[in-house]
Motif scaffolding. Structure first.
Motif, PDB file in Angstrom:
ATOM      1  N   LYS A 146       0.847  -1.213   0.000  1.00 22.60           N
ATOM      2  CA  LYS A 146       0.000   0.000   0.000  1.00 22.60           C
ATOM      3  C   LYS A 146       0.872   1.249   0.000  1.00 22.60           C
ATOM      4  N   CYS A 147       1.944   1.230   0.808  1.00 25.00           N
ATOM      5  CA  CYS A 147       2.809   2.415   0.915  1.00 25.00           C
ATOM      6  C   CYS A 147       3.458   2.719  -0.434  1.00 25.00           C
ATOM      7  N   ASN A 148       3.915   1.699  -1.097  1.00 25.58           N
ATOM      8  CA  ASN A 148       4.597   1.877  -2.385  1.00 25.58           C
ATOM      9  C   ASN A 148       3.680   2.574  -3.394  1.00 25.58           C
ATOM     10  N   LYS A 149       2.377   2.192  -3.343  1.00 31.78           N
ATOM     11  CA  LYS A 149       1.434   2.779  -4.309  1.00 31.78           C
ATOM     12  C   LYS A 149       1.194   4.255  -4.001  1.00 31.78           C
ATOM     13  N   ARG A 150       1.414   4.671  -2.752  1.00 29.04           N
ATOM     14  CA  ARG A 150       1.132   6.080  -2.397  1.00 29.04           C
ATOM     15  C   ARG A 150       2.386   6.933  -2.272  1.00 29.04           C
ATOM     16  N   CYS A 151       3.548   6.310  -2.349  1.00 28.98           N
ATOM     17  CA  CYS A 151       4.783   7.049  -2.086  1.00 28.98           C
ATOM     18  C   CYS A 151       5.105   7.996  -3.252  1.00 28.98           C
ATOM     19  N   PRO A 152       5.252   9.294  -2.989  1.00 33.32           N
ATOM     20  CA  PRO A 152       5.552  10.218  -4.095  1.00 33.32           C
ATOM     21  C   PRO A 152       6.895   9.920  -4.748  1.00 33.32           C
ATOM     22  N   GLN A 153       7.792   9.255  -4.033  1.00 31.99           N
ATOM     23  CA  GLN A 153       9.102   8.904  -4.586  1.00 31.99           C
ATOM     24  C   GLN A 153       9.102   7.477  -5.155  1.00 31.99           C
ATOM     25  N   ALA A 154       7.947   6.818  -5.095  1.00 33.57           N
ATOM     26  CA  ALA A 154       7.816   5.418  -5.546  1.00 33.57           C
ATOM     27  C   ALA A 154       8.854   4.508  -4.888  1.00 33.57           C
ATOM     28  N   LEU A 155       9.184   4.768  -3.634  1.00 29.37           N
ATOM     29  CA  LEU A 155      10.163   3.912  -2.949  1.00 29.37           C
ATOM     30  C   LEU A 155       9.528   2.542  -2.689  1.00 29.37           C
ATOM     31  N   GLU A 156      10.306   1.492  -2.917  1.00 24.49           N
ATOM     32  CA  GLU A 156       9.741   0.144  -2.772  1.00 24.49           C
ATOM     33  C   GLU A 156      10.038  -0.376  -1.363  1.00 24.49           C
ATOM     34  N   TYR A 157       9.300   0.170  -0.422  1.00 18.64           N
ATOM     35  CA  TYR A 157       9.522  -0.113   0.991  1.00 18.64           C
ATOM     36  C   TYR A 157       9.566  -1.624   1.318  1.00 18.64           C
ATOM     37  N   PRO A 158       8.563  -2.404   0.863  1.00 22.13           N
ATOM     38  CA  PRO A 158       8.592  -3.822   1.240  1.00 22.13           C
ATOM     39  C   PRO A 158       9.826  -4.573   0.711  1.00 22.13           C
ATOM     40  N   TYR A 159      10.406  -4.082  -0.382  1.00 19.72           N
ATOM     41  CA  TYR A 159      11.618  -4.731  -0.885  1.00 19.72           C
ATOM     42  C   TYR A 159      12.808  -4.399   0.013  1.00 19.72           C
ATOM     43  N   PHE A 160      12.899  -3.113   0.438  1.00 22.73           N
ATOM     44  CA  PHE A 160      13.985  -2.753   1.360  1.00 22.73           C
ATOM     45  C   PHE A 160      13.883  -3.612   2.621  1.00 22.73           C
ATOM     46  N   ILE A 161      12.641  -3.728   3.108  1.00 24.26           N
ATOM     47  CA  ILE A 161      12.428  -4.460   4.363  1.00 24.26           C
ATOM     48  C   ILE A 161      12.873  -5.914   4.210  1.00 24.26           C
ATOM     49  N   MET A 162      12.524  -6.492   3.079  1.00 24.06           N
ATOM     50  CA  MET A 162      12.902  -7.891   2.866  1.00 24.06           C
ATOM     51  C   MET A 162      14.424  -8.034   2.881  1.00 24.06           C
ATOM     52  N   GLN A 163      15.098  -7.109   2.213  1.00 29.31           N
ATOM     53  CA  GLN A 163      16.563  -7.158   2.184  1.00 29.31           C
ATOM     54  C   GLN A 163      17.144  -6.938   3.587  1.00 29.31           C
ATOM     55  N   LEU A 164      16.569  -5.953   4.291  1.00 35.30           N
ATOM     56  CA  LEU A 164      17.080  -5.642   5.634  1.00 35.30           C
ATOM     57  C   LEU A 164      16.877  -6.821   6.576  1.00 35.30           C
ATOM     58  N   ARG A 165      15.757  -7.529   6.418  1.00 35.01           N
ATOM     59  CA  ARG A 165      15.514  -8.692   7.283  1.00 35.01           C
ATOM     60  C   ARG A 165      16.580  -9.766   7.053  1.00 35.01           C
ATOM     61  N   GLY A 166      16.915  -9.952   5.782  1.00 32.87           N
ATOM     62  CA  GLY A 166      17.971 -10.924   5.477  1.00 32.87           C
ATOM     63  C   GLY A 166      19.264 -10.529   6.165  1.00 32.87           C
ATOM     64  N   LEU A 167      19.611  -9.224   6.093  1.00 31.07           N
ATOM     65  CA  LEU A 167      20.833  -8.736   6.741  1.00 31.07           C
ATOM     66  C   LEU A 167      20.738  -8.895   8.255  1.00 31.07           C
ATOM     67  N   ALA A 168      19.563  -8.526   8.804  1.00 29.70           N
ATOM     68  CA  ALA A 168      19.384  -8.564  10.263  1.00 29.70           C
ATOM     69  C   ALA A 168      19.540  -9.989  10.783  1.00 29.70           C
ATOM     70  N   LEU A 169      18.985 -10.939  10.044  1.00 30.92           N
ATOM     71  CA  LEU A 169      19.097 -12.341  10.483  1.00 30.92           C
ATOM     72  C   LEU A 169      20.549 -12.794  10.474  1.00 30.92           C
ATOM     73  N   ALA A 170      21.252 -12.430   9.366  1.00 34.51           N
ATOM     74  CA  ALA A 170      22.650 -12.854   9.242  1.00 34.51           C
ATOM     75  C   ALA A 170      23.509 -12.227  10.339  1.00 34.51           C
ATOM     76  N   LYS A 171      23.209 -10.982  10.714  1.00 33.88           N
ATOM     77  CA  LYS A 171      24.065 -10.275  11.680  1.00 33.88           C
ATOM     78  C   LYS A 171      23.627 -10.495  13.116  1.00 33.88           C
ATOM     79  N   ASN A 172      22.317 -10.464  13.355  1.00 36.53           N
ATOM     80  CA  ASN A 172      21.845 -10.417  14.743  1.00 36.53           C
ATOM     81  C   ASN A 172      20.954 -11.578  15.155  1.00 36.53           C
ATOM     82  N   GLY A 173      20.771 -12.540  14.259  1.00 34.11           N
ATOM     83  CA  GLY A 173      19.976 -13.725  14.624  1.00 34.11           C
ATOM     84  C   GLY A 173      18.493 -13.411  14.779  1.00 34.11           C
TER      85      GLY A 173
END
Ligand SMILES: Cc1cc2nc3c(=O)[nH]c(=O)nc-3n(C[C@H](O)[C@H](O)[C@H](O)COP(=O)(O)OP(=O)(O)OC[C@H]3O[C@@H](n4cnc5c(N)ncnc54)[C@H](O)[C@@H]3O)c2cc1C
Ligand code: SF4
Ligand code: SF4
Length: 473
Positions: A77-104
């Motif tokens: 929903k956020c992506n569809k309304r973002c004036p910058q068209a930022l793909e928030y759920p994609y960033f989150i998915m990537q960050l989760r992968g990093l967070a798991l690898a670094k912090n369990g």
């Protein structure tokens, strides 16, 4: 941007994080993402999407250690309304992968402990909404959360003195509505047409994403709060709305989802080997069908079509083609879903449409297609697909799945219930009351195919609407 697979190297990790931070700097802090986010409505004290992006620019390592990352439900929903068209759920998915690898898994566990205070089926919710399969989360971690949840769950003791309420459907909307009403002291019976309760959780969402046993365990657990479930009971066939209201149910919550699959309207749709999406996903999930080395063609461009094609590959197809009549730009599926389907080996074919289903003795074996090109925009603003004359071709295949959308099946409901576009039930958005006094509705039957957080929010609102109705009538 680098992908989750690059997280295995230090260099890959740094590149991914740098790129996300770089994108986060483009955020205008307008707050539209937070304003449109269903998870903010459910967890206002835990999650604020635009604050998270701002924190990321200041201290990315702190964000990776935090639990806020785990609340996004990837609804776009956020992506569809973002004036910058930022793909928030994609960033989150990537960050989760990093967070798991670094912090369990500690931050994830913390988020889970918050989620289970609000949502009575937290493991099913988490499995569907955070997409553990996309970040290679070890299934044993979800298993452990499931076991812990079942063993820690105290039997909810709610008063049993209130009037009786009927809920129709036991998907996320029906379960959430029933639970909220039980908490208020109402006696609640759920009428469910299928043998298994759980709606799309138990019927359609593929087993590799959400094991059926998790859903059934969580619902059994929920029933201990005093909710009665009557399986194999269909409103409109085994019981009518009038009968429910004449019996001593003081109000009814319709949470019957969107289960009527749209048809192509060409001959051959009834051939053996031709499925609607829900039939196909149910064959895989409930009947444990294995698709040995077969070619599967899925027609459609939405999230459900992506899931069907991915599931075909996961359960043994030799190849799966997905046919879409426009281009990727117009495709309604979310980008994460498209990436996931491609990662699973699905071959997406754009600008192609089916014109004929062929077979031998009514058994499907060939799909006749035509090439398309884009013409003028239609009423939805998307460019209209136009057939290219004389471009017909044949696609040999063993299974065909028609995944061009679902709508509520309202034929069994009384005619006096007001409906809108695509058979969705019209409600007062504050109380969720339908055109029939005392009859409320929530979930996919109001919104059309939507999301689990939307179903939960609608059901909570309907429970409050029912409570107000009973107290004032
Ligand atoms: C393949 C697939 C993947 C999905 N993935 C995601 C995802 O990743 N994230 C996300 O947020 N959402 C996802 N969704 C959407 C999500 O599952 C739905 O939005 C959600 O289940 C809607 O909940 P609901 O309770 O309104 O309807 P449903 O879950 O459809 O439940 C409705 C229930 O009502 C019952 N029923 C219907 N008619 C009657 C009747 N006349 N009498 C008695 N019972 C009746 C049905 O049998 C069913 O059990 C997905 C959906 C599908 C199909
Ligand atoms: S909607 Fe986009 S620009 Fe606005 S705060 Fe959210 S991410 Fe930033
Ligand atoms: S994708 Fe959905 S759940 Fe995630 S931040 Fe955006 S609006 Fe919220």
């Amino acid at each position: 941007m680098s992908a989750i697979s690059d997280i295995n190297t230090m260099e890959g990790t740094a590149v991914i994080l740098d790129e996300i931070v770089r994108q986060a700097y483009q955020c205008l802090e307008c707050g539209r993402c937070t304003g449109s986010c269903p998870m903010v409505e459910l967890f206002p004290n835990d999650f604020h999407p635009h604050h998270l992006l701002s924190d990321l620019t200041k201290d990315p390592e702190k964000v990776l250690k935090g639990y806020e990352l785990w609340f996004c439900a990837s609804c776009y929903k956020c992506n569809k309304r973002c004036p910058q068209a930022l793909e928030y759920p994609y960033f989150i998915m990537q960050l989760r992968g990093l967070a798991l690898a670094k912090n369990g898994v500690v931050p994830l566990r913390k988020a889970f402990s918050r989620i289970r205070t609000i949502i009575p089926f937290p493991v099913s919710f988490l499995s569907v909404c955070i997409h553990p399969e996309r970040i290679n989360l070890d299934p044993s971690i979800i298993d452990k959360m499931h076991r812990d949840h079942l063993s820690q769950k105290k039997k909810d003791k709610f008063p049993e003195s209130g009037p009786k309420i009927a809920v129709v459907g036991s998907g996320p909307a029906g379960l959430m509505g029933a639970y909220e009403l039980r908490k208020m002291g109402y006696r609640v019976s759920i009428f469910e047409s299928q043998t298994n309760p759980g709606g799309m959780f138990s019927r359609a969402i593929p087993e590799y994403r959400l094991p059926l046993q998790i859903v059934l365990d969580e619902i059994e657990n929920l029933q201990e709060s005093g909710i009665e479930i009557r399986p194999n009971t269909t409103l409109g066939k085994d019981i009518t709305l009038d009968q429910l209201l004449i019996q001593d149910f003081k109000a009814v919550l319709l949470a019957s989802g969107a289960h009527s699959c749209k048809a192509l309207g060409i001959t051959g749709e009834d051939f053996e080997g031709v499925y609607t999406t829900l039939e196909f996903l149910e064959e895989l999930k409930i009947k444990k069908k294995v698709i040995n080395a077969k070619t599967v063609v899925v027609i459609g461009g939405g999230n459900t079509a992506m899931d069907a094609a991915s599931a075909a590959m996961k359960y043994g197809a030799k190849e799966a083609f997905l046919l879409y009549r426009r281009t990727r730009e117009e495709m309604p599926a979310d980008m994460n879903e498209i990436r996931e389907a491609e990662k699973n080996g699905v071959q997406i074919r754009y600008l192609e449409a089916p014109v004929g289903i062929h077979g031998v003795k009514s058994k499907f074996n060939q799909l006749e297609c035509i090439k398309m090109e884009l013409g003028e925009p239609d009423l939805t603003g998307r460019r209209r697909p136009v057939p290219v004359e004389g471009s017909n071709f044949i696609l040999e295949a063993d299974l065909l799945v028609i995944a061009i959308g679902e709508k509520p099946q309202i034929e069994s409901f009384p005619e006096k219930i007001a409906t809108g576009k695509d058979s969705t039930i019209l409600v007062n958005p504050h109380s969720m009351e339908t055109s029939i006094p005392g009859v409320f509705a929530a979930g996919d039957n109001v919104l059309g195919p939507a999301t689990v957080p939307d179903a939960i929010i609608g059901a909570r609102r309907a429970a409050t609407g029912i409570d107000n109705y009973i107290k004032t009538s």
